[in-house]
Design a protein around this motif. Structure first.
Motif, mmCIF file in Angstrom:
data_model
loop_
_atom_site.group_PDB
_atom_site.id
_atom_site.type_symbol
_atom_site.label_atom_id
_atom_site.label_comp_id
_atom_site.label_asym_id
_atom_site.label_seq_id
_atom_site.Cartn_x
_atom_site.Cartn_y
_atom_site.Cartn_z
ATOM 1 N N MET A 111 10.133 -5.707 -0.883
ATOM 2 C CA MET A 111 8.863 -5.094 -1.282
ATOM 3 C C MET A 111 7.748 -6.142 -1.228
ATOM 4 O O MET A 111 7.924 -7.260 -1.691
ATOM 5 N N LYS A 112 6.628 -5.757 -0.650
ATOM 6 C CA LYS A 112 5.490 -6.657 -0.536
ATOM 7 C C LYS A 112 4.652 -6.589 -1.807
ATOM 8 O O LYS A 112 4.267 -5.507 -2.243
ATOM 9 N N ALA A 113 4.366 -7.759 -2.414
ATOM 10 C CA ALA A 113 3.662 -7.798 -3.699
ATOM 11 C C ALA A 113 2.316 -8.520 -3.578
ATOM 12 O O ALA A 113 2.211 -9.555 -2.920
ATOM 13 N N VAL A 114 1.300 -7.967 -4.243
ATOM 14 C CA VAL A 114 -0.005 -8.614 -4.341
ATOM 15 C C VAL A 114 -0.280 -8.880 -5.816
ATOM 16 O O VAL A 114 0.051 -8.078 -6.687
ATOM 17 N N GLY A 115 -0.873 -10.026 -6.085
ATOM 18 C CA GLY A 115 -1.184 -10.387 -7.461
ATOM 19 C C GLY A 115 -2.667 -10.254 -7.763
ATOM 20 O O GLY A 115 -3.516 -10.443 -6.878
ATOM 21 N N VAL A 116 -2.982 -9.928 -9.005
ATOM 22 C CA VAL A 116 -4.357 -9.958 -9.513
ATOM 23 C C VAL A 116 -4.334 -10.755 -10.820
ATOM 24 O O VAL A 116 -3.349 -10.725 -11.555
ATOM 25 N N ILE A 117 -5.408 -11.481 -11.082
ATOM 26 C CA ILE A 117 -5.500 -12.347 -12.265
ATOM 27 C C ILE A 117 -6.569 -11.751 -13.165
ATOM 28 O O ILE A 117 -7.732 -11.645 -12.765
ATOM 29 N N VAL A 118 -6.173 -11.348 -14.369
ATOM 30 C CA VAL A 118 -7.046 -10.458 -15.154
ATOM 31 C C VAL A 118 -7.025 -10.808 -16.645
ATOM 32 O O VAL A 118 -6.172 -11.547 -17.125
ATOM 33 N N GLU A 119 -8.016 -10.216 -17.337
ATOM 34 C CA GLU A 119 -8.040 -10.213 -18.796
ATOM 35 C C GLU A 119 -8.151 -8.792 -19.336
ATOM 36 O O GLU A 119 -7.663 -8.499 -20.410
ATOM 37 N N TYR A 120 -8.822 -7.914 -18.595
ATOM 38 C CA TYR A 120 -8.951 -6.496 -18.965
ATOM 39 C C TYR A 120 -9.393 -6.350 -20.418
ATOM 40 O O TYR A 120 -8.705 -5.767 -21.233
ATOM 41 N N GLY A 136 -14.994 -0.978 -13.004
ATOM 42 C CA GLY A 136 -15.049 -2.054 -12.010
ATOM 43 C C GLY A 136 -13.658 -2.596 -11.706
ATOM 44 O O GLY A 136 -13.341 -2.914 -10.554
ATOM 45 N N HIS A 137 -12.819 -2.684 -12.722
ATOM 46 C CA HIS A 137 -11.431 -3.102 -12.508
ATOM 47 C C HIS A 137 -10.668 -2.070 -11.682
ATOM 48 O O HIS A 137 -9.844 -2.428 -10.831
ATOM 49 N N ALA A 138 -10.938 -0.796 -11.945
ATOM 50 C CA ALA A 138 -10.271 0.270 -11.181
ATOM 51 C C ALA A 138 -10.631 0.171 -9.701
ATOM 52 O O ALA A 138 -9.773 0.341 -8.818
ATOM 53 N N PHE A 139 -11.912 -0.105 -9.420
ATOM 54 C CA PHE A 139 -12.362 -0.297 -8.033
ATOM 55 C C PHE A 139 -11.641 -1.491 -7.401
ATOM 56 O O PHE A 139 -11.174 -1.425 -6.255
ATOM 57 N N HIS A 140 -11.537 -2.575 -8.150
ATOM 58 C CA HIS A 140 -10.851 -3.772 -7.653
ATOM 59 C C HIS A 140 -9.393 -3.473 -7.308
ATOM 60 O O HIS A 140 -8.885 -3.893 -6.266
ATOM 61 N N LEU A 141 -8.713 -2.723 -8.178
ATOM 62 C CA LEU A 141 -7.316 -2.366 -7.911
ATOM 63 C C LEU A 141 -7.176 -1.536 -6.640
ATOM 64 O O LEU A 141 -6.294 -1.770 -5.810
ATOM 65 N N GLU A 142 -8.046 -0.549 -6.500
ATOM 66 C CA GLU A 142 -8.001 0.334 -5.325
ATOM 67 C C GLU A 142 -8.212 -0.466 -4.041
ATOM 68 O O GLU A 142 -7.476 -0.296 -3.052
ATOM 69 N N GLU A 143 -9.200 -1.356 -4.057
ATOM 70 C CA GLU A 143 -9.488 -2.170 -2.873
ATOM 71 C C GLU A 143 -8.379 -3.197 -2.622
ATOM 72 O O GLU A 143 -8.085 -3.535 -1.472
ATOM 73 N N THR A 144 -7.764 -3.684 -3.685
ATOM 74 C CA THR A 144 -6.656 -4.635 -3.548
ATOM 75 C C THR A 144 -5.498 -4.004 -2.793
ATOM 76 O O THR A 144 -4.898 -4.620 -1.898
ATOM 77 N N ARG A 145 -5.157 -2.780 -3.151
ATOM 78 C CA ARG A 145 -4.068 -2.074 -2.447
ATOM 79 C C ARG A 145 -4.414 -1.890 -0.969
ATOM 80 O O ARG A 145 -3.565 -2.080 -0.096
ATOM 81 N N LYS A 146 -5.653 -1.518 -0.691
ATOM 82 C CA LYS A 146 -6.066 -1.299 0.698
ATOM 83 C C LYS A 146 -6.005 -2.594 1.504
ATOM 84 O O LYS A 146 -5.467 -2.632 2.613
ATOM 85 N N LYS A 147 -6.564 -3.660 0.946
ATOM 86 C CA LYS A 147 -6.647 -4.924 1.683
ATOM 87 C C LYS A 147 -5.281 -5.560 1.902
ATOM 88 O O LYS A 147 -4.997 -6.128 2.944
ATOM 89 N N SER A 148 -4.435 -5.495 0.889
ATOM 90 C CA SER A 148 -3.152 -6.200 0.940
ATOM 91 C C SER A 148 -2.051 -5.393 1.601
ATOM 92 O O SER A 148 -1.068 -5.967 2.088
ATOM 93 N N GLN A 149 -2.202 -4.052 1.596
ATOM 94 C CA GLN A 149 -1.141 -3.156 2.079
ATOM 95 C C GLN A 149 0.180 -3.446 1.363
ATOM 96 O O GLN A 149 1.260 -3.359 1.939
#
Length: 412
Positions: A1-10, A16-29
């Protein structure tokens, strides 16, 4: 499984975080998104608005697959140490890439900036020292030294907070020699430090917290800026615990810690340096609130953030020796929350992890995780008196939160 990491405090999770997550999935596949999240105290030296368990739950309900904790010794640090700890953990849990928000939005510019500063390292270090000797804060010295090197157009503006962190993430990947791709997404609408709402649906966490703690503030004011799941969890926490966490909740405890300590004891606390212990004691004798105290100790040489981090270490009685002993590399991966995808990834990865995965505190070497445990104990004191015990016990009894994909869809 391909994994992408995000570094957060939430703090808290917002649109804005939701947008970042959505774009992260798109960019990283990627198949799985793993968040490494600060615990009870944050990078700017603040207690988190909500406990780490609640923020981890917010994250999974909003689309993160697995949440792990960034230990205290990295979470409450300036950008380079914070980034080193976070990237180390994402590497240890097998992330193929990391995706961060930035004002730049161009990943090639971050690598160009790294090359530029390495090529000019001696001159850069000399200029930083010169400006620090002039009595300015460390971040100001960095910014002035950087501009004096006359960077060209493709160099990232390192006066911007997210660019600074992004640069340190890229540098950590290189320093750790990780096979990890760096990706970045432009921040949209709200800036990191914005204190007021400037958009109909996107706001900074700073402005959201400001609205929540305003004299006549209500949760309904922030409803347009956070997902429904975040709003519901905020409502639930307010109903159960009666208040959110902020520095003023801890002022009495901080003042006691300062006034009962000797100057020598304070000097041994991490980030209490260059005679600050005397200034801190004098201010604690005179101040009537945390904000008043901070105003009294603030100088041109030290940023508000640096002084808040110092206060965090005084409050938790964290010494320089303890921090330096634990700042080399993370020695464990503490699991906070997951969904079905995160659980599946863990089952596939756990045999390959180079450091222990911690799901039960009782089964792990207590000394290694002592700073996180102590931070959680102190953090619990920020709740109302009748609720402190519940938060104290949570650190020991709470297993990683599991939210099935089916349950998440039902909530949404």
């Amino acid at each position: 499984m391909k994994a992408v990491g995000v570094i957060v405090e939430y703090n808290p999770f917002h649109n804005g975080h939701a947008f970042h997550l959505e774009e992260t999935r798109k960019k990283s596949q990627a198949d799985v998104v793993i968040a490494v999240m600060s615990g009870q105290f944050l990078q700017r030296g603040e207690p988190a608005l909500l406990p780490k368990w609640v923020r981890a739950q917010m994250a999974v309900l909003a689309g993160v697959d697995l949440v792990i904790e960034l230990p205290y010794q990295f979470a409450t640090q300036k950008a380079d140490t914070f980034a080193f700890g976070a990237i180390s953990l994402l590497g240890a849990i097998g992330c193929n890439s990391v995706c961060f928000g930035s004002e730049s939005g161009k990943i090639d510019d971050f690598w160009a900036t790294l090359d530029f500063l390495e090529s000019n390292k001696q001159e850069y270090d000399h200029k930083i020292k010169f400006h620090i000797d002039q009595g300015v804060s460390y971040p100001t010295a960095l910014s002035r030294a950087f501009l004096e090197l006359q960077p060209h157009e493709s160099i990232v503006d390192l006066s911007k907070p997210n660019n600074i962190l992004g640069f340190q993430y890229v540098k950590a990947i290189q320093d750790l020699n990780l096979d990890m791709e760096a990706l970045t997404i432009s921040r949209t609408n709200a800036n990191y430090h914005d204190e007021d709402f400037t958009s109909a649906t996107i706001a900074s966490a700073t402005s959201i917290r400001k609205a929540m703690f305003a004299q006549n503030g209500t949760l309904e004011e922030i409803e347009p800026y956070v997902p429904k799941t975040t709003f519901n969890l905020l409502h639930e926490y307010a109903k159960q615990y009666h208040q959110f966490h902020q520095w003023e909740n801890y002022w009495t405890y901080l003042r006691f810690r300062i006034l009962q300590a000797s100057t020598e004891e304070l000097r041994n606390i991490y980030e209490v340096d260059e005679g600050l212990e005397n200034r801190v004691i004098t201010a604690a004798l005179e101040a009537n609130s945390f904000h008043d105290f901070m105003t009294r100790i603030k100088t041109k040489r030290y940023t508000w953030t640096k002084l808040q981090r110092m206060c965090t270490h005084i409050l938790t009685n964290t010494t320089t020796a303890e921090m330096r002993q634990r700042m080399t590399h993370p020695s464990y991966i503490r699991l906070l929350a997951m969904n079905d995808t995160g659980r599946l990834y863990l089952n596939k990865w756990k045999g390959q992890a180079p450091i222990p995965l911690v799901s039960k505190l009782s089964s792990f070497q207590q000394d290694d995780i002592a700073l996180d445990v102590r931070a959680s104990r102190i953090y619990a004191l920020g709740a109302t008196e009748e609720k402190q015990q519940a938060l104290l016990e949570m650190e020991y009894k709470q297993p990683p939160i599991y939210i099935s994909n089916k349950k998440r869809k039902g909530i949404l």
